[in-house]
Design an enzyme around this catalytic site. Structure first.
Site, PDB file in Angstrom:
ATOM      1  N   ASP A   1       0.814  -1.205   0.000  1.00  0.00           N
ATOM      2  CA  ASP A   1       0.000   0.000   0.000  1.00  0.00           C
ATOM      3  C   ASP A   1       0.854   1.263   0.000  1.00  0.00           C
ATOM      4  O   ASP A   1       1.367   1.673   1.055  1.00  0.00           O
ATOM      5  CB  ASP A   1      -0.885  -0.065   1.255  1.00  0.00           C
ATOM      6  CG  ASP A   1      -1.715   1.186   1.439  1.00  0.00           C
ATOM      7  OD1 ASP A   1      -2.347   1.336   2.498  1.00  0.00           O
ATOM      8  OD2 ASP A   1      -1.731   2.029   0.522  1.00  0.00           O
TER       9      ASP A   1
ATOM     10  N   ASP B   1      -1.541   5.707  -5.265  1.00  0.00           N
ATOM     11  CA  ASP B   1      -1.875   4.955  -4.070  1.00  0.00           C
ATOM     12  C   ASP B   1      -2.379   3.561  -4.423  1.00  0.00           C
ATOM     13  O   ASP B   1      -3.550   3.383  -4.786  1.00  0.00           O
ATOM     14  CB  ASP B   1      -2.940   5.736  -3.299  1.00  0.00           C
ATOM     15  CG  ASP B   1      -3.382   5.036  -2.041  1.00  0.00           C
ATOM     16  OD1 ASP B   1      -4.261   5.584  -1.348  1.00  0.00           O
ATOM     17  OD2 ASP B   1      -2.864   3.936  -1.755  1.00  0.00           O
TER      18      ASP B   1
HETATM   19  O1  LIG Z   1      -5.191   5.066   3.177  1.00  0.00           O
HETATM   20  C1  LIG Z   1      -4.827   4.990   2.054  1.00  0.00           C
HETATM   21  C2  LIG Z   1      -4.305   3.697   1.488  1.00  0.00           C
HETATM   22  N1  LIG Z   1      -4.578   2.621   2.414  1.00  0.00           N
HETATM   23  C3  LIG Z   1      -5.961   2.140   2.397  1.00  0.00           C
HETATM   24  C4  LIG Z   1      -6.027   0.931   3.323  1.00  0.00           C
HETATM   25  C5  LIG Z   1      -7.400   0.389   3.344  1.00  0.00           C
HETATM   26  C6  LIG Z   1      -8.491   0.971   3.950  1.00  0.00           C
HETATM   27  N2  LIG Z   1      -9.573   0.162   3.799  1.00  0.00           N
HETATM   28  C7  LIG Z   1      -9.203  -0.947   3.081  1.00  0.00           C
HETATM   29  C8  LIG Z   1      -9.939  -2.054   2.660  1.00  0.00           C
HETATM   30  C9  LIG Z   1      -9.291  -3.042   1.910  1.00  0.00           C
HETATM   31  C10 LIG Z   1      -7.937  -2.913   1.609  1.00  0.00           C
HETATM   32  C11 LIG Z   1      -7.206  -1.801   2.039  1.00  0.00           C
HETATM   33  C12 LIG Z   1      -7.850  -0.828   2.780  1.00  0.00           C
HETATM   34  N3  LIG Z   1      -4.839   5.995   1.171  1.00  0.00           N
HETATM   35  C13 LIG Z   1      -5.319   7.219   1.509  1.00  0.00           C
HETATM   36  S1  LIG Z   1      -4.324   8.592   1.470  1.00  0.00           S
HETATM   37  C14 LIG Z   1      -5.572   9.665   1.910  1.00  0.00           C
HETATM   38  C15 LIG Z   1      -6.736   8.959   2.122  1.00  0.00           C
HETATM   39  C16 LIG Z   1      -7.950   9.630   2.483  1.00  0.00           C
HETATM   40  C17 LIG Z   1      -7.906  10.698   3.350  1.00  0.00           C
HETATM   41  C18 LIG Z   1      -9.070  11.368   3.664  1.00  0.00           C
HETATM   42  C19 LIG Z   1     -10.303  10.987   3.116  1.00  0.00           C
HETATM   43  C20 LIG Z   1     -10.343   9.913   2.236  1.00  0.00           C
HETATM   44  C21 LIG Z   1      -9.164   9.213   1.920  1.00  0.00           C
HETATM   45  C22 LIG Z   1      -6.583   7.558   1.907  1.00  0.00           C
HETATM   46  C23 LIG Z   1      -7.651   6.559   2.077  1.00  0.00           C
HETATM   47  O2  LIG Z   1      -8.310   6.526   3.089  1.00  0.00           O
HETATM   48  N4  LIG Z   1      -7.797   5.660   1.077  1.00  0.00           N
HETATM   49  C24 LIG Z   1      -8.810   4.625   1.165  1.00  0.00           C
HETATM   50  C25 LIG Z   1     -10.139   5.143   0.695  1.00  0.00           C
HETATM   51  C26 LIG Z   1     -10.202   6.298  -0.106  1.00  0.00           C
HETATM   52  C27 LIG Z   1     -11.454   6.786  -0.487  1.00  0.00           C
HETATM   53  C28 LIG Z   1     -12.610   6.116  -0.126  1.00  0.00           C
HETATM   54  C29 LIG Z   1     -12.524   4.953   0.637  1.00  0.00           C
HETATM   55  C30 LIG Z   1     -11.273   4.469   1.048  1.00  0.00           C
END
Ligand SMILES: O=C(CNCCc1c[nH]c2ccccc12)Nc1scc(-c2ccccc2)c1C(=O)NCc1ccccc1
EC number: 3.4.23.-
Length: 330
Positions: A35, A219
């Site tokens: 990730d 990402d």
């Molecule tokens: O966290 C990650 C990558 N790891 C995900 C791990 C994971 C989290 N549930 C999972 C479920 C399965 C596998 C991996 C994961 N990327 C980033 S950077 C900024 C944001 C963010 C900040 C503020 C608001 C929104 C996003 C995110 C984010 O929340 N992405 C997921 C998401 C983005 C949009 C909508 C939904 C989720």
């Protein structure tokens, strides 16, 4: 040294990809989500309440002769979708695709949110963002890539994610067989710890390319592509019956609709996302309404170039100084 491992979609719509890794001595094999959008390496473990474990493989430090408790250290992470986890920390031997890091910080979950419990084929995450984002306290820990750097032939790792198929992650080398032509690089600003860079513009279908800088993060841990509302509305204006649904929290359209492709620019290069990648999933198994793989970023506060975009290219994450990111046609 180098390493190479598979990136396997965990379901039929590529919601996430997992990679086999081994932890400890004798090696315990887990399937983890590599990730680039976070920097914690955490796993389901013997410390995770059994009520929160549903089919996942777990890491048991007690069964590893090389595990060491990092005493007094804890971690807690929350993702933008409201999911999260927290726990304690061990160091242990950790390998991905034959590349070994001794005493990698392995964050053992003592609690995981329900969305992780439900992802039965995901045993945890390997954060490949910058180590500044790591949540371990009182002292933050290094990512697998930062620990492996000194022994890598080249300070890079690459992502070759595929649509409804198994791709790969490589460490320490760039596999020329995985792309055609040249890799186009663009600068990365590593604040606040993401692989942050700009697109040079976009085009909807066969429309004219719009040259405009779009800053966001590449990402591998986010499923979809989140871009500014103006771009997303311009895209779905081309889709019969598309609408931005409050109920479903995004753009939906009749599954039978013909979708345009979406092209993004990296410097002077162009990468086209096939329409099939953007016809992401039915909103329920029997529905004829589908949810888009391109959604608005306005609620997120950040543009995210997630798997829907990344699987349209061969991506080089370069840990050189200064860091940079490269895209190749495949
Ligand atoms: O966290 C990650 C990558 N790891 C995900 C791990 C994971 C989290 N549930 C999972 C479920 C399965 C596998 C991996 C994961 N990327 C980033 S950077 C900024 C944001 C963010 C900040 C503020 C608001 C929104 C996003 C995110 C984010 O929340 N992405 C997921 C998401 C983005 C949009 C909508 C939904 C989720």
């Amino acid at each position: 040294d180098t390493g190479s491992a598979a990136a396997v979609p965990i379901n039929e719509v590529d919601i996430a990809y997992v990679t086999p890794v081994t932890v400890g001595t004798p090696p315990q094999t887990l399937m983890l989500d590599l990730d680039t959008g976070s920097s914690d390496l955490w796993v389901f473990s013997s410390l995770t309440p059994s009520s929160q474990v549903r089919g996942q493989e777990i890491y048991s430090p007690a069964k590893s002769s090389t595990s060491k408790l990092l005493s007094g250290h804890t971690w807690s992470i929350r993702y933008g979708d409201g999911s999260g986890s927290r726990g304690t920390v061990y160091t242990d031997n950790f390998t991905i695709g034959g590349l070994e890091v001794e005493s990698q910080a392995v964050q053992t979950a003592q609690e995981v949110s329900s969305s992780f419990t439900q992802e039965q084929s995901l045993d945890g995450l390997v954060g490949l963002g910058f180590s500044t984002l790591n949540t371990v306290r009182p002292s933050s820990q290094l990512t697998f890539f930062d620990n492996a750097r000194p022994k890598l032939d080249e300070e890079v790792f690459t992502a070759d994610l595929k649509y409804h198929a198994t791709g790969s992650y490589d460490f320490g080398f760039i596999d020329r067989a995985k792309y055609t032509g040249n890799i186009t690089y663009t600068p990365v600003q590593q604040s606040p710890g993401y692989w942050t860079h700009s697109l040079s513009g976009y085009a909807v279908g066969s429309g004219a390319f719009q040259s405009t800088q779009i800053q966001g993060i590449s990402d591998t841990g986010t499923t979809l592509l989140y871009l500014p509302t103006a771009i997303v509305t311009a895209y779905y204006r081309q889709v019969q019956g598309a609408q931005n649904s409050q109920y479903y929290g995004g753009y939906v359209f009749p599954c039978s609709s013909t979708l345009p492709t979406f092209t993004f620019g990296i410097e002077g290069a162009r990468f086209t996302i096939p329409a099939s990648y953007i016809n992401y999933t039915r909103i329920s198994p029997t529905s004829s309404t589908c949810y888009g793989g391109l959604q608005s970023s306005s609620g997120l506060g950040i543009n995210i170039f997630g798997d829907v975009a990344l699987k349209a290219a061969f991506v080089v994450f370069s840990g050189t100084n200064p860091p940079r990111i490269g895209f190749g046609t495949k």
